[in-house]
Design an enzyme around this catalytic site. Sequence first.
Site, PDB file in Angstrom:
ATOM      1  N   ASP A 121      27.407  -7.153   8.700  1.00  0.00           N
ATOM      2  CA  ASP A 121      27.856  -6.592   7.500  1.00  0.00           C
ATOM      3  C   ASP A 121      27.107  -6.824   6.349  1.00  0.00           C
ATOM      4  O   ASP A 121      27.462  -6.819   4.896  1.00  0.00           O
ATOM      5  CB  ASP A 121      29.403  -6.968   7.210  1.00  0.00           C
ATOM      6  CG  ASP A 121      29.322  -8.732   7.369  1.00  0.00           C
ATOM      7  OD1 ASP A 121      28.371  -9.298   7.646  1.00  0.00           O
ATOM      8  OD2 ASP A 121      30.498  -9.010   6.739  1.00  0.00           O
ATOM      9  N   HIS A 152      -3.067  -1.810   7.861  1.00  0.00           N
ATOM     10  CA  HIS A 152      -1.635  -2.386   7.225  1.00  0.00           C
ATOM     11  C   HIS A 152      -1.149  -3.679   7.790  1.00  0.00           C
ATOM     12  O   HIS A 152      -0.137  -3.957   8.007  1.00  0.00           O
ATOM     13  CB  HIS A 152      -0.457  -1.264   8.159  1.00  0.00           C
ATOM     14  CG  HIS A 152      -0.956   0.226   7.340  1.00  0.00           C
ATOM     15  ND1 HIS A 152      -0.058   1.171   7.904  1.00  0.00           N
ATOM     16  CD2 HIS A 152      -1.502   0.492   6.150  1.00  0.00           C
ATOM     17  CE1 HIS A 152      -0.403   2.157   6.954  1.00  0.00           C
ATOM     18  NE2 HIS A 152      -1.221   1.740   6.093  1.00  0.00           N
ATOM     19  N   ASP A 201      -3.261  -6.324  -0.932  1.00  0.00           N
ATOM     20  CA  ASP A 201      -2.865  -5.132  -1.462  1.00  0.00           C
ATOM     21  C   ASP A 201      -1.239  -5.497  -1.685  1.00  0.00           C
ATOM     22  O   ASP A 201      -0.505  -5.383  -0.847  1.00  0.00           O
ATOM     23  CB  ASP A 201      -3.268  -4.031  -0.258  1.00  0.00           C
ATOM     24  CG  ASP A 201      -2.606  -2.649  -0.852  1.00  0.00           C
ATOM     25  OD1 ASP A 201      -1.850  -2.439  -1.814  1.00  0.00           O
ATOM     26  OD2 ASP A 201      -3.193  -1.626  -0.215  1.00  0.00           O
ATOM     27  N   ASP A 236       0.200  -0.165  -7.368  1.00  0.00           N
ATOM     28  CA  ASP A 236      -0.342  -0.250  -5.995  1.00  0.00           C
ATOM     29  C   ASP A 236      -1.758  -0.709  -6.115  1.00  0.00           C
ATOM     30  O   ASP A 236      -2.461   0.160  -6.570  1.00  0.00           O
ATOM     31  CB  ASP A 236      -0.321   1.213  -5.384  1.00  0.00           C
ATOM     32  CG  ASP A 236      -0.608   1.202  -4.148  1.00  0.00           C
ATOM     33  OD1 ASP A 236      -1.110   0.121  -3.382  1.00  0.00           O
ATOM     34  OD2 ASP A 236      -0.814   2.260  -3.425  1.00  0.00           O
ATOM     35  N   HIS A 251      -9.822   5.895   5.750  1.00  0.00           N
ATOM     36  CA  HIS A 251      -8.771   6.217   5.059  1.00  0.00           C
ATOM     37  C   HIS A 251      -9.368   7.321   3.897  1.00  0.00           C
ATOM     38  O   HIS A 251     -10.542   7.268   3.532  1.00  0.00           O
ATOM     39  CB  HIS A 251      -7.839   5.347   4.743  1.00  0.00           C
ATOM     40  CG  HIS A 251      -8.228   4.223   3.687  1.00  0.00           C
ATOM     41  ND1 HIS A 251      -8.619   4.249   2.403  1.00  0.00           N
ATOM     42  CD2 HIS A 251      -8.733   2.966   3.991  1.00  0.00           C
ATOM     43  CE1 HIS A 251      -8.864   3.206   1.877  1.00  0.00           C
ATOM     44  NE2 HIS A 251      -9.121   2.251   2.818  1.00  0.00           N
ATOM     45  N   HIS A 289      -4.078   8.616  -3.226  1.00  0.00           N
ATOM     46  CA  HIS A 289      -2.596   9.300  -2.959  1.00  0.00           C
ATOM     47  C   HIS A 289      -1.982   9.423  -4.399  1.00  0.00           C
ATOM     48  O   HIS A 289      -2.128   8.491  -5.041  1.00  0.00           O
ATOM     49  CB  HIS A 289      -1.817   8.708  -1.940  1.00  0.00           C
ATOM     50  CG  HIS A 289      -1.571   7.212  -2.118  1.00  0.00           C
ATOM     51  ND1 HIS A 289      -0.596   6.606  -2.876  1.00  0.00           N
ATOM     52  CD2 HIS A 289      -2.311   5.995  -1.584  1.00  0.00           C
ATOM     53  CE1 HIS A 289      -0.740   5.216  -2.933  1.00  0.00           C
ATOM     54  NE2 HIS A 289      -1.588   4.738  -2.101  1.00  0.00           N
ATOM     55  N   HIS A 318       3.863   6.305  -2.161  1.00  0.00           N
ATOM     56  CA  HIS A 318       3.098   7.362  -1.523  1.00  0.00           C
ATOM     57  C   HIS A 318       3.994   8.576  -1.964  1.00  0.00           C
ATOM     58  O   HIS A 318       4.923   8.927  -1.250  1.00  0.00           O
ATOM     59  CB  HIS A 318       2.760   7.485   0.092  1.00  0.00           C
ATOM     60  CG  HIS A 318       1.982   6.428   0.384  1.00  0.00           C
ATOM     61  ND1 HIS A 318       1.760   6.083   1.723  1.00  0.00           N
ATOM     62  CD2 HIS A 318       1.084   5.393  -0.306  1.00  0.00           C
ATOM     63  CE1 HIS A 318       0.961   5.058   1.841  1.00  0.00           C
ATOM     64  NE2 HIS A 318       0.556   4.780   0.739  1.00  0.00           N
ATOM     65  N   GLU A 321      -8.737   4.120  -4.244  1.00  0.00           N
ATOM     66  CA  GLU A 321      -8.785   2.945  -3.474  1.00  0.00           C
ATOM     67  C   GLU A 321      -9.883   2.930  -2.271  1.00  0.00           C
ATOM     68  O   GLU A 321      -9.689   3.018  -0.998  1.00  0.00           O
ATOM     69  CB  GLU A 321      -7.239   2.687  -2.870  1.00  0.00           C
ATOM     70  CG  GLU A 321      -6.742   3.822  -2.050  1.00  0.00           C
ATOM     71  CD  GLU A 321      -5.288   3.582  -1.677  1.00  0.00           C
ATOM     72  OE1 GLU A 321      -5.442   2.528  -0.629  1.00  0.00           O
ATOM     73  OE2 GLU A 321      -4.419   4.071  -2.104  1.00  0.00           O
ATOM     74  N   TYR A 335     -14.781  -1.612   5.937  1.00  0.00           N
ATOM     75  CA  TYR A 335     -14.027  -2.559   6.949  1.00  0.00           C
ATOM     76  C   TYR A 335     -14.820  -2.497   8.244  1.00  0.00           C
ATOM     77  O   TYR A 335     -15.205  -1.620   8.920  1.00  0.00           O
ATOM     78  CB  TYR A 335     -12.689  -1.708   7.389  1.00  0.00           C
ATOM     79  CG  TYR A 335     -11.894  -1.439   6.310  1.00  0.00           C
ATOM     80  CD1 TYR A 335     -11.006  -2.329   5.721  1.00  0.00           C
ATOM     81  CD2 TYR A 335     -11.672  -0.190   5.796  1.00  0.00           C
ATOM     82  CE1 TYR A 335     -10.146  -1.888   4.352  1.00  0.00           C
ATOM     83  CE2 TYR A 335     -11.148   0.370   4.518  1.00  0.00           C
ATOM     84  CZ  TYR A 335     -10.301  -0.755   3.825  1.00  0.00           C
ATOM     85  OH  TYR A 335      -9.566  -0.186   2.907  1.00  0.00           O
ATOM     86  N   ARG A 390     -11.320  -3.604  -0.135  1.00  0.00           N
ATOM     87  CA  ARG A 390     -10.605  -2.391  -0.613  1.00  0.00           C
ATOM     88  C   ARG A 390     -10.777  -2.966  -2.164  1.00  0.00           C
ATOM     89  O   ARG A 390     -10.152  -4.111  -2.365  1.00  0.00           O
ATOM     90  CB  ARG A 390      -9.336  -1.917  -0.012  1.00  0.00           C
ATOM     91  CG  ARG A 390      -8.852  -0.761  -0.671  1.00  0.00           C
ATOM     92  CD  ARG A 390      -7.649  -0.108   0.305  1.00  0.00           C
ATOM     93  NE  ARG A 390      -6.724  -1.002   0.539  1.00  0.00           N
ATOM     94  CZ  ARG A 390      -6.300  -1.671   1.468  1.00  0.00           C
ATOM     95  NH1 ARG A 390      -7.193  -1.479   2.527  1.00  0.00           N
ATOM     96  NH2 ARG A 390      -5.233  -2.405   1.635  1.00  0.00           N
ATOM     97  N   GLU A 395      -8.578  -1.157  -5.302  1.00  0.00           N
ATOM     98  CA  GLU A 395      -7.463  -0.188  -5.544  1.00  0.00           C
ATOM     99  C   GLU A 395      -6.942  -0.137  -6.962  1.00  0.00           C
ATOM    100  O   GLU A 395      -6.327  -1.173  -7.538  1.00  0.00           O
ATOM    101  CB  GLU A 395      -6.465  -0.119  -4.521  1.00  0.00           C
ATOM    102  CG  GLU A 395      -5.276   0.882  -4.701  1.00  0.00           C
ATOM    103  CD  GLU A 395      -4.387   0.886  -3.793  1.00  0.00           C
ATOM    104  OE1 GLU A 395      -4.065   0.066  -3.055  1.00  0.00           O
ATOM    105  OE2 GLU A 395      -3.608   1.934  -3.665  1.00  0.00           O
TER     106      GLU A 395
HETATM  107  N1  GLY Z   1      -0.410   0.008  -0.367  1.00  0.00           N
HETATM  108  C1  GLY Z   1      -0.435   1.141   0.145  1.00  0.00           C
HETATM  109  C2  GLY Z   1      -1.499   1.856  -0.065  1.00  0.00           C
HETATM  110  O1  GLY Z   1      -2.323   1.596  -0.732  1.00  0.00           O
HETATM  111  O2  GLY Z   1      -1.385   3.199   0.179  1.00  0.00           O
HETATM  112 MN    MN Z   2      -2.164  -0.338  -1.772  1.00  0.00          MN
HETATM  113 MN    MN Z   3      -2.617   3.048  -2.264  1.00  0.00          MN
END
Ligand code: GLY
Ligand code: MN
Ligand code: MN
Length: 496
Positions: A70, A276, A293, A304, A387, A391, A398, A442, A446, A463, A465
Amino acid sequence: MTNPLAPASVAPAETPDTVGADSAWILAPQRGFAPEVFAARRARVADALRAAGGGIALIASAPAPVRSRDSEFPYRQDSSFFYLTGFNEPDALLVIDSRGRGSADQPGSTLFCREKDPLRETWEGFHYGPVAARDTFGFDLALPNSARDGHVPDLIVGTAVIAYPLLTHGPLEADVARWLRDARGRRRVTTPGLVLDLARIVEPMRQVKDVHEIARMRTAGRISAQAHIRAMQASRVGIPEYALEAELLYHFRRSGAQFPAYTSIVAGGANACTLHYAAGDYVLRDGDLVLIDAACELDGYASDITRTFPANGRFTGPQRTLYDIVLAANEAAVAATRPGARFDDAHQAALRILTQGMLDTGLLKRDAHGSVEDAIADRAYARFYMHSTGHWLGLDVHDCGDYIDTATPSDSQTEAPKASSDAGKAAPRSTLLQPGMVSTIEPGLYVRRADDVPPEYWDIGIRIEDNAVVTDSGCTLLTRDVPVSADEIEALMRGT
Ligand code: GLY
Ligand code: MN
Ligand code: MN
């Protein structure tokens, strides 16, 4: 207890987002927007319904998911429901009627919500109930949930169009089927002949942010940037990733943000090569980079941010070489983000810089991969950059919004169709950027250890971003309160 997303009595742009000189970093954000903001969005949905022949739109709140037995997860409203209502409770339904005249007799907007229940509130805290919900949020009519089955079929009768989110809200679809059957069972009435996906109406609206939304995203970006500074300052060899995560979460919440916008990535050393990866138990070592991140969600709006820095405050030579390539890619993508450009232009700009860097550093061998153009054409870069460069960002991290432009015809600049079955068809083009759109930028590199990779680059993941709002002439970054150049990061970490 107050509803954190309740409408504000004044517009957010008029409100300072800091309070008190002694606590300047404790941001005191305005919560929801004025009711007129949401009413104007509902009016646009009604316009779209009228353009389709007239009808009703239905959208439900998010369910309250159970964490265990619950105990529930903290409640997070459905983004499109919030966009149209500002109402932050579960068990609610909004109906927009394009025939409405703005009165309780002929409502353009009707909210169904939980009845006021003092006993329940003793356990669960404040909820509005229909009367206060109508008065606070500006619906034409608000009714208890027990009135749904009696009322919604009456609204359905006589309309041409019914719109609701298709294939994403199962319980609502079952309710709509029942209400439609009820309406059709009545004698000598017309019922809708056209079903529309409400997402097709609301999501393009959400894709272009208004001044209220951008102001809120700017504050979210500022809080998140400060959290990154805090984590950089706390970093040292010998502490675990989760200790840096704690610094971030502390700062988000202390600053008034309700949630992290997504699971925080705090990745030391080789962990940064797992896209991730979530903050874990790994203890930072001398010579590691740390990729963070992480960002907050403020009043429904996501930020983000990613920054990458040395655990001990000093980049090694090879780390800095790769860092400067990623930063140059970030800057190229920023320069390509402007009205009239296409969403994919930023990715292509970043890709050229990253791929050139891969060839210059020997990550890609010139004798095997040739020129930048060749390495892009055969996707050789994807081993180190797998990647895309951005986005959409907004209520969802996202965020909704098309990446393909269905409105503009393709032209001869377009990539040739790949399959022979596509011969004669132009390939689709990426979305045209317009002021008010918000995207992330971003780029990253890697590099996992491998025999054919120069050892000085092994286990480096980087990265960088930022969040960009498209303006009339270019873009503005919401996330540059935290340093981004290697020199500035080192200076910050030295405390100078
Ligand atoms: N933190 C998720 C992305 O960068 O898309
Ligand atoms: Mn991110
Ligand atoms: Mn992102």
